[in-house]
Write an enzyme that holds these catalytic residues in place. Structure first.
Site, mmCIF file in Angstrom:
data_model
loop_
_atom_site.group_PDB
_atom_site.id
_atom_site.type_symbol
_atom_site.label_atom_id
_atom_site.label_comp_id
_atom_site.label_asym_id
_atom_site.label_seq_id
_atom_site.Cartn_x
_atom_site.Cartn_y
_atom_site.Cartn_z
ATOM 1 N N ASN A 86 0.801 -1.232 0.000
ATOM 2 C CA ASN A 86 0.000 0.000 0.000
ATOM 3 C C ASN A 86 0.832 1.280 0.000
ATOM 4 O O ASN A 86 0.339 2.330 -0.419
ATOM 5 C CB ASN A 86 -0.913 -0.040 1.248
ATOM 6 C CG ASN A 86 -1.530 1.279 1.585
ATOM 7 O OD1 ASN A 86 -2.489 1.705 0.945
ATOM 8 N ND2 ASN A 86 -0.960 1.968 2.578
ATOM 9 N N TYR A 151 2.794 9.510 -11.529
ATOM 10 C CA TYR A 151 1.853 8.837 -10.620
ATOM 11 C C TYR A 151 0.874 7.994 -11.446
ATOM 12 O O TYR A 151 0.671 6.813 -11.169
ATOM 13 C CB TYR A 151 1.103 9.895 -9.800
ATOM 14 C CG TYR A 151 0.245 9.330 -8.692
ATOM 15 C CD1 TYR A 151 0.790 9.017 -7.453
ATOM 16 C CD2 TYR A 151 -1.120 9.109 -8.882
ATOM 17 C CE1 TYR A 151 0.000 8.495 -6.433
ATOM 18 C CE2 TYR A 151 -1.911 8.589 -7.867
ATOM 19 C CZ TYR A 151 -1.347 8.283 -6.647
ATOM 20 O OH TYR A 151 -2.138 7.763 -5.632
ATOM 21 N N LYS A 155 0.601 3.884 -11.323
ATOM 22 C CA LYS A 155 -0.644 3.276 -10.843
ATOM 23 C C LYS A 155 -1.273 2.395 -11.936
ATOM 24 O O LYS A 155 -1.855 1.353 -11.631
ATOM 25 C CB LYS A 155 -1.610 4.353 -10.347
ATOM 26 C CG LYS A 155 -1.089 5.107 -9.120
ATOM 27 C CD LYS A 155 -0.805 4.186 -7.938
ATOM 28 C CE LYS A 155 -0.451 4.947 -6.670
ATOM 29 N NZ LYS A 155 -0.224 4.055 -5.524
HETATM 30 N N1 LIG Z 1 -5.036 9.739 -0.604
HETATM 31 C C1 LIG Z 1 -5.499 9.580 -1.832
HETATM 32 O O1 LIG Z 1 -6.233 10.429 -2.362
HETATM 33 C C2 LIG Z 1 -5.160 8.328 -2.608
HETATM 34 C C3 LIG Z 1 -5.949 8.034 -3.727
HETATM 35 C C4 LIG Z 1 -5.647 6.891 -4.464
HETATM 36 C C5 LIG Z 1 -4.621 6.070 -4.075
HETATM 37 N N2 LIG Z 1 -3.864 6.380 -3.001
HETATM 38 C C6 LIG Z 1 -2.763 5.486 -2.659
HETATM 39 O O2 LIG Z 1 -2.976 4.948 -1.378
HETATM 40 C C7 LIG Z 1 -1.725 4.574 -0.808
HETATM 41 C C8 LIG Z 1 -1.642 5.105 0.606
HETATM 42 O O3 LIG Z 1 -1.671 6.525 0.523
HETATM 43 P P1 LIG Z 1 -2.331 7.456 1.643
HETATM 44 O O4 LIG Z 1 -3.236 8.363 0.942
HETATM 45 O O5 LIG Z 1 -2.802 6.665 2.777
HETATM 46 O O6 LIG Z 1 -1.042 8.337 2.013
HETATM 47 P P2 LIG Z 1 -0.331 8.674 3.393
HETATM 48 O O7 LIG Z 1 0.720 9.653 3.052
HETATM 49 O O8 LIG Z 1 -1.323 8.991 4.428
HETATM 50 O O9 LIG Z 1 0.339 7.268 3.763
HETATM 51 C C9 LIG Z 1 1.362 6.716 2.978
HETATM 52 C C10 LIG Z 1 2.373 6.062 3.910
HETATM 53 O O10 LIG Z 1 3.399 5.478 3.091
HETATM 54 C C11 LIG Z 1 4.614 5.695 3.763
HETATM 55 N N3 LIG Z 1 5.736 5.611 2.824
HETATM 56 C C12 LIG Z 1 6.160 6.527 1.930
HETATM 57 N N4 LIG Z 1 7.268 6.082 1.301
HETATM 58 C C13 LIG Z 1 7.530 4.865 1.812
HETATM 59 C C14 LIG Z 1 8.543 3.904 1.562
HETATM 60 N N5 LIG Z 1 9.527 4.137 0.684
HETATM 61 N N6 LIG Z 1 8.502 2.745 2.255
HETATM 62 C C15 LIG Z 1 7.542 2.502 3.169
HETATM 63 N N7 LIG Z 1 6.578 3.392 3.471
HETATM 64 C C16 LIG Z 1 6.571 4.554 2.784
HETATM 65 C C17 LIG Z 1 4.496 7.061 4.391
HETATM 66 O O11 LIG Z 1 5.430 7.227 5.462
HETATM 67 C C18 LIG Z 1 3.050 7.063 4.856
HETATM 68 O O12 LIG Z 1 2.934 6.616 6.195
HETATM 69 C C19 LIG Z 1 -0.651 5.115 -1.753
HETATM 70 O O13 LIG Z 1 -0.186 4.064 -2.578
HETATM 71 C C20 LIG Z 1 -1.406 6.140 -2.570
HETATM 72 O O14 LIG Z 1 -0.839 6.337 -3.831
HETATM 73 C C21 LIG Z 1 -4.123 7.493 -2.239
#
Ligand SMILES: NC(=O)c1ccc[n+]([C@@H]2O[C@H](COP(=O)([O-])OP(=O)(O)OC[C@H]3O[C@@H](n4cnc5c(N)ncnc54)[C@H](O)[C@@H]3O)[C@@H](O)[C@H]2O)c1
Length: 273
Positions: A86, A151, A155
């Protein structure tokens, strides 16, 4: 009761997934590059009185570390039922503003981070004859999302690798799903291009997103959708409803979907001038 690993579990969607798992009685290893954040989440989850949580530092760009951790969890618990690959970061900006550093960071974390997780988990699950790999992509993995094409590209790659692996894994007892949320209210949206050169979208993107999307989804609702999708063994878990409508629109008329995306580009360009 399942044994699960969540990457990027210190925050946002990963934290909500870990919370849902522990709330239903599972044992979860909350991993993140943010060691303290992962520890805080695990401590909080252990107060729920249902399942159990442990935490570990894990940088998903480090293939050996991912492999060691996944093997270690299997060794400690005798099995590994659920893996949530994730962790991810947001990359934003017009194509002409983006450097190769933006591209490489997106590929290293958003794509290779998932590759490392799959590469580590799949042999374990094949050997034990079961398991479920859940990769977090994005709606940007299904629609032509501009102003952050590294991005979008990574994805789309996560969607492709997940669905291709699902076809291979189905006959071997291993399930694979991919999560494609639209905009979700997490710190990711306030931290676009972390540690990377500035673009028009660096930092807090929520203002631009508000112009392009109907609103932000909550992590709690998304985690509920994900748990339901896993129970039903859905290939794609797309949420919320407007995201599913956008995805349908792309399939019906890709050209029109690109023209609709152009409106968002014009808004950002307009805001810049
Ligand atoms: N928030 C959105 O709108 C959204 C929408 C679609 C998809 N996503 C995807 O959901 C996933 C989680 O994102 P989120 O929104 O919860 O973001 P977030 O920033 O709240 O959490 C992401 C976490 O990943 C960790 N991280 C970053 N780089 C890392 C690495 N190299 N190794 C291990 N951990 C690492 C960060 O420290 C953070 O705790 C991501 O893949 C993101 O692309 C998010």
């Amino acid at each position: 009761m399942s044994i699960a690993i969540v990457t990027g579990g210190a925050s946002g969607i990963g934290r909500a997934i870990a919370t849902s798992l522990v709330a239903r009685g599972d044992t979860v290893v909350v991993t993140d590059i943010d060691t303290e954040g992962a520890g805080r989440v695990a401590d909080k989850l252990n107060t729920l009185g249902t399942g159990q949580a442990a935490s570990a530092r894990l940088d998903v760009t480090d293939a050996d570390a991912v492999n060691d951790l996944y093997k270690g969890v299997k060794g400690d618990h005798g099995r590994l039922d659920l893996v949530f690959n994730n962790a991810g970061i947001a990359i934003g900006g017009l194509a002409e503003e983006l450097t190769l550093d933006h591209w490489n960071r997106a590929i290293d974390i958003n794509l290779k981070g998932v590759v490392h997780g799959v590469h580590a988990a799949y042999p374990i699950m094949l050997e034990q004859g079961g398991g479920h790999i859940v990769n977090t992509a994005s709606l940007a993995g299904l629609v032509p999302m501009p102003i952050g094409i590294p991005y979008t590209a990574t994805k789309h790659a996560v969607v492709g690798l997940s669905l291709g692996l699902r076809a291979e894994a189905a006959g071997r007892g291993v399930k694979v799903s991919v999560v494609c949320p639209s905009f979700v209210d997490t710190p990711l949206l306030h931290n676009v291009n972390p540690g990377l050169p500035e673009t028009a979208l660096s930092g807090d993107a929520t203002g631009d997103i508000a112009k392009a999307a109907p609103g932000l989804y909550t992590t709690q609702k998304l985690a509920r959708d994900i748990m339901r999708g896993i129970a039903r063994n859905q290939a794609l878990i797309v949420a919320p409803a407007y995201g599913r409508a956008a995805w349908r629109g792309v399939r019906l008329n890709p050209g029109l979907a690109v023209r609709a995306a152009q409106i968002a580009v014009d808004r950002v360009r307009g805001g810049k001038n």
